[in-house]
Design a protein around this motif. Structure first.
Motif, PDB file in Angstrom:
ATOM      1  N   ASN A   1       4.656  -9.616  15.737  1.00 48.75           N
ATOM      2  CA  ASN A   1       3.944  -8.886  16.784  1.00 48.75           C
ATOM      3  C   ASN A   1       2.457  -9.252  16.713  1.00 48.75           C
ATOM      4  N   ARG A   2       1.627  -8.461  17.388  1.00 48.09           N
ATOM      5  CA  ARG A   2       0.184  -8.730  17.399  1.00 48.09           C
ATOM      6  C   ARG A   2      -0.600  -7.579  16.790  1.00 48.09           C
ATOM      7  N   LEU A   3       0.010  -6.867  15.845  1.00 47.56           N
ATOM      8  CA  LEU A   3      -0.689  -5.759  15.201  1.00 47.56           C
ATOM      9  C   LEU A   3      -1.854  -6.306  14.390  1.00 47.56           C
ATOM     10  N   SER A   4      -2.938  -5.542  14.350  1.00 47.76           N
ATOM     11  CA  SER A   4      -4.150  -6.045  13.719  1.00 47.76           C
ATOM     12  C   SER A   4      -4.849  -4.939  12.944  1.00 47.76           C
ATOM     13  N   GLY A   5      -5.992  -5.291  12.358  1.00 51.84           N
ATOM     14  CA  GLY A   5      -6.743  -4.343  11.551  1.00 51.84           C
ATOM     15  C   GLY A   5      -6.346  -4.444  10.087  1.00 51.84           C
ATOM     16  N   PRO A   6      -6.799  -3.509   9.258  1.00 49.91           N
ATOM     17  CA  PRO A   6      -6.439  -3.523   7.834  1.00 49.91           C
ATOM     18  C   PRO A   6      -4.971  -3.147   7.636  1.00 49.91           C
ATOM     19  N   PHE A   7      -4.505  -3.347   6.421  1.00 44.57           N
ATOM     20  CA  PHE A   7      -3.152  -2.926   6.071  1.00 44.57           C
ATOM     21  C   PHE A   7      -2.986  -1.455   6.467  1.00 44.57           C
ATOM     22  N   PRO A   8      -1.959  -1.117   7.255  1.00 49.07           N
ATOM     23  CA  PRO A   8      -1.813   0.269   7.747  1.00 49.07           C
ATOM     24  C   PRO A   8      -1.466   1.236   6.611  1.00 49.07           C
ATOM     25  N   LYS A   9      -2.503   1.939   6.118  1.00 48.95           N
ATOM     26  CA  LYS A   9      -2.301   2.861   5.000  1.00 48.95           C
ATOM     27  C   LYS A   9      -1.316   3.975   5.330  1.00 48.95           C
ATOM     28  N   VAL A  10      -1.168   4.267   6.612  1.00 50.03           N
ATOM     29  CA  VAL A  10      -0.247   5.331   6.993  1.00 50.03           C
ATOM     30  C   VAL A  10       1.160   5.038   6.487  1.00 50.03           C
ATOM     31  N   LEU A  11       1.499   3.762   6.391  1.00 47.33           N
ATOM     32  CA  LEU A  11       2.840   3.402   5.914  1.00 47.33           C
ATOM     33  C   LEU A  11       3.038   3.756   4.449  1.00 47.33           C
ATOM     34  N   THR A  12       1.948   3.825   3.668  1.00 48.94           N
ATOM     35  CA  THR A  12       2.094   4.158   2.249  1.00 48.94           C
ATOM     36  C   THR A  12       2.465   5.621   2.038  1.00 48.94           C
ATOM     37  N   ASN A  13       2.418   6.434   3.113  1.00 44.59           N
ATOM     38  CA  ASN A  13       2.866   7.826   3.027  1.00 44.59           C
ATOM     39  C   ASN A  13       4.364   7.978   3.278  1.00 44.59           C
ATOM     40  N   ILE A  14       4.974   6.934   3.818  1.00 45.28           N
ATOM     41  CA  ILE A  14       6.425   7.001   4.095  1.00 45.28           C
ATOM     42  C   ILE A  14       7.144   6.517   2.845  1.00 45.28           C
ATOM     43  N   THR A  15       7.187   7.359   1.847  1.00 45.84           N
ATOM     44  CA  THR A  15       7.701   6.955   0.528  1.00 45.84           C
ATOM     45  C   THR A  15       9.210   6.799   0.498  1.00 45.84           C
ATOM     46  N   THR A  16       9.857   7.126   1.605  1.00 50.25           N
ATOM     47  CA  THR A  16      11.311   6.911   1.688  1.00 50.25           C
ATOM     48  C   THR A  16      11.649   5.457   2.009  1.00 50.25           C
ATOM     49  N   LEU A  17      10.661   4.666   2.356  1.00 49.22           N
ATOM     50  CA  LEU A  17      10.912   3.287   2.766  1.00 49.22           C
ATOM     51  C   LEU A  17      11.563   2.462   1.662  1.00 49.22           C
TER      52      LEU A  17
ATOM     53  N   GLY B   1       4.047 -11.873  10.070  1.00 51.10           N
ATOM     54  CA  GLY B   1       3.729 -12.504  11.334  1.00 51.10           C
ATOM     55  C   GLY B   1       2.909 -11.642  12.265  1.00 51.10           C
ATOM     56  N   ASN B   2       1.883 -10.982  11.745  1.00 48.96           N
ATOM     57  CA  ASN B   2       0.970 -10.200  12.563  1.00 48.96           C
ATOM     58  C   ASN B   2      -0.464 -10.676  12.310  1.00 48.96           C
ATOM     59  N   LEU B   3      -1.427  -9.854  12.668  1.00 51.24           N
ATOM     60  CA  LEU B   3      -2.836 -10.230  12.543  1.00 51.24           C
ATOM     61  C   LEU B   3      -3.586  -9.308  11.588  1.00 51.24           C
ATOM     62  N   PHE B   4      -2.875  -8.706  10.654  1.00 49.47           N
ATOM     63  CA  PHE B   4      -3.524  -7.825   9.687  1.00 49.47           C
ATOM     64  C   PHE B   4      -4.468  -8.627   8.788  1.00 49.47           C
ATOM     65  N   SER B   5      -5.494  -7.957   8.273  1.00 48.44           N
ATOM     66  CA  SER B   5      -6.479  -8.627   7.430  1.00 48.44           C
ATOM     67  C   SER B   5      -6.965  -7.654   6.354  1.00 48.44           C
ATOM     68  N   GLY B   6      -7.861  -8.135   5.510  1.00 46.03           N
ATOM     69  CA  GLY B   6      -8.380  -7.288   4.438  1.00 46.03           C
ATOM     70  C   GLY B   6      -7.468  -7.292   3.229  1.00 46.03           C
ATOM     71  N   SER B   7      -7.753  -6.416   2.293  1.00 41.72           N
ATOM     72  CA  SER B   7      -7.022  -6.376   1.026  1.00 41.72           C
ATOM     73  C   SER B   7      -5.790  -5.470   1.118  1.00 41.72           C
TER      74      SER B   7
END
Length: 557
Positions: A51-67, A74-80
């Motif tokens: 997809n074309r998602l961008s910005g830093p690593f989506p921290k919101v996903l680190t709250n979904i601990t059931t994953l 294959g996106n445009l994420f950047s940063g650490s």
């Protein structure tokens, strides 16, 4: 909702589906980032791949601990990578390849002890491959290709005894001996390409009974090919290309049905060695040491690959329609290049040669395709467009040779057009093709992206280089360093692509016209002219027309 070309921001309303567990939004055209509202979701599987998602690593996903499975490949994420990623302790699969992530891998990733599949390729990380990878004792698939990480491969990798698919490539800085992999009894795919590995190949590699793909190319490996390799009954592909291997070629090497590429090494020739480069599934080009230069074996086996007909047939230009048929462009003939194979292939005609190495991984195809025809609309018309409707591709290494060229300065023109990815608002447009180009062993294009350089897919671009040809041979090498996407539009689309090659002299060729110069014909013509000239001079002198002789005919003094 896979491959629907959805073009919009990611909807926050998904968070209102409390029973949703599996969400596949891969291969779309979504933009923005992941909404904060998603932090309450109870997902076990989530894919944003392609997809074309961008910005830093989506921290919101680190709250979904059931994953358990997470892919943002294959996106445009950047940063650490945030340390909070270590909260996802239930993760079994984590795929973050083909983004723009930077920095070191946080030590908190060591907490992900349930990982069975980790892929972090094609990013811009810094630092070494961390020792804490030894914590992932359940891991079966580990991919670290083109990640910009530094070597050496840590010895803690020996703890990963369940590995069946290990791919590490293009490490930087520090080399090391062969990593300890002797307990990897489940190994099916082993890629350690350009990892600065030195020393000998250990015998136990030949004892990996389940091995199907082996790539140890472009390292600094020395010594002989282990005798145990004769036991690799299940193997389909062996790439030992571009090392410093020595000794004699094993007897089993030429009799196998699998693909074997041992080109660019330093083997020792003996009376039982092949005298020519075989056509088929074994590539031996430039595989013997310089000590064979005086032997009467085919030049393709020698280092530096000199002109096969040195002193007989010389040329001063070359025009190839890579992957296509013979075409006439404004009165200039571009020769056809339609050889279909490519996994471990050497092909030669009198004026040029081709060496191709590698198979496309993960595409579930029995026969790979090395000649592509355009799927994107070309932004060029007229006869010249025929150069760009087809192309030759390679998943690893591709080398073209111009043979029997007169020594001197030339302009090499490389013609490119991205004809696989599209220039529209679909996920077909999201692919990134990145590779390196060397001419006469010198790096001339690093991390080259055709589409980016040309300003879009289907747009041609020509790169010109001035090079010096010595020993009558020109060498153009294309190499995939693990960069770019590998799963768009499907798995197995990546690596170098070249549309056409043209080579012209920066000097006035002898005789002023004609492509080839037959040296024997020239020498023979000159010799004949000299002989006839001497005969004429002799007759003229006997007649006294040149002076120095008194006539004795009657009536004359």
């Amino acid at each position: 909702m896979h491959a629907q070309n959805l073009s919009a921001p990611v909807p926050p309303e998904f968070s209102k589906l409390p029973y949703l567990r599996v969400l596949d939004l891969s291969r779309n055209y979504l933009n923005g980032s992941v909404p904060l509202e998603w932090s309450t979701m109870q997902l076990t599987e989530l894919s944003f791949m392609g997809n074309r998602l961008s910005g830093p690593f989506p921290k919101v996903l680190t709250n979904i601990t059931t994953l358990k499975n997470l892919s943002i490949e294959g996106n445009l994420f950047s940063g650490s990578i945030p340390p909070e990623t270590g909260n996802l302790v239930n993760l079994q699969k984590l795929i973050i390849s083909s983004n723009g992530f930077t920095g070191v891998l946080p030590v908190e990733l060591a907490k992900l002890t349930n990982l069975t599949d980790l892929r972090i390729c094609d990013n811009n990380f810094s630092g070494r491959i961390p020792d804490f990878i030894g914590n992932w004792t359940l891991i079966e698939k580990l991919h670290i290709q083109g990640s910009s990480l530094e070597g050496p491969i840590p010895s803690s990798i020996s703890a990963l005894t369940r590995l069946s698919d290990l791919r590490i490539s293009d490490l930087k800085r520090k080399g090391s001996p062969f990593p300890p992999l002797s307990n990897m009894e489940s190994m099916r795919t082993l890629t350690l390409r350009k990892c600065l590995i030195h020393g000998e190949i250990p015998d136990y590699i030949g004892e990996m009974r389940k091995l199907k793909n082996l790539d140890l190319s472009y390292n600094e490996l020395t010594g002989e090919i282990p005798a145990s390799f004769d036991q690799l009954a299940r193997v389909d592909f062996i790439y030992l290309t571009g090392n410093k291997l020595t000794g004699t070629l094993p007897g089993w090497a030429l009799g196998r049905n699998d693909h074997l590429d041992i080109s660019y090494n330093n083997f020792t020739w003996e009376s039982s060695s092949p005298t020519e480069c075989p056509r088929g599934s074994v590539n031996l080009v430039e595989s013997y040491s310089s000590s064979v230069d005086k032997l009467k074996i085919h030049p393709c086996l020698k280092k530096n690959f000199p002109c096969p007909a040195s002193g007989i047939q010389h040329q001063y230009s070359l025009h190839l329609n890579c992957g296509g048929k013979e075409v006439d462009i404004n009165g200039q003939k571009y020769e056809a290049d339609r050889e279909q194979s490519g996994a471990s292939m050497f092909y030669m005609v009198p004026e040029w040669a081709l060496s191709s190495t590698g198979n496309f991984m993960d595409n579930d195809m029995d026969a790979d395709i090395y000649l592509e025809t355009n799927t994107s609309a070309l932004s060029i018309s007229g006869p010249v467009s025929e150069l760009y409707t087809t192309a030759r591709v390679s998943p690893l290494s591709l080398t073209y040779y111009g043979l029997c060229l007169m020594d001197g300065n030339y302009t090499v023109s490389l013609h490119f057009a991205e004809i696989i990815f599209t220039d529209d608002r679909s996920f077909y447009s999201l692919g990134k093709r990145i590779f390196d180009v060397y001419i006469q062993e010198k790096l001339v294009l690093k991390d080259f992206n055709i589409e980016e350089e040309a300003g879009g897919a289907g747009k041609p671009i020509v790169k010109n280089f001035t090079v010096v040809v010595t020993s009558n041979t020109l060498k153009i090498h294309f190499y995939w360093a693990g960069k770019g996407t590998t799963g768009i539009p499907d798995r197995g689309f990546y690596g170098p692509l070249i549309s056409a090659i043209s080579v012209l002299p920066n000097f006035s060729p002898p005789l002023g016209k004609g492509k080839k110069i037959n040296v024997l014909l020239i020498v023979g013509t000159l010799a004949t002219a000299l002989f006839l000239g001497l005969v004429v001079l002799g007759i003229m002198r006997r007649k006294g027309w040149l002076g120095g002789k008194v006539s004795t005919e009657k009536g004359m003094t």
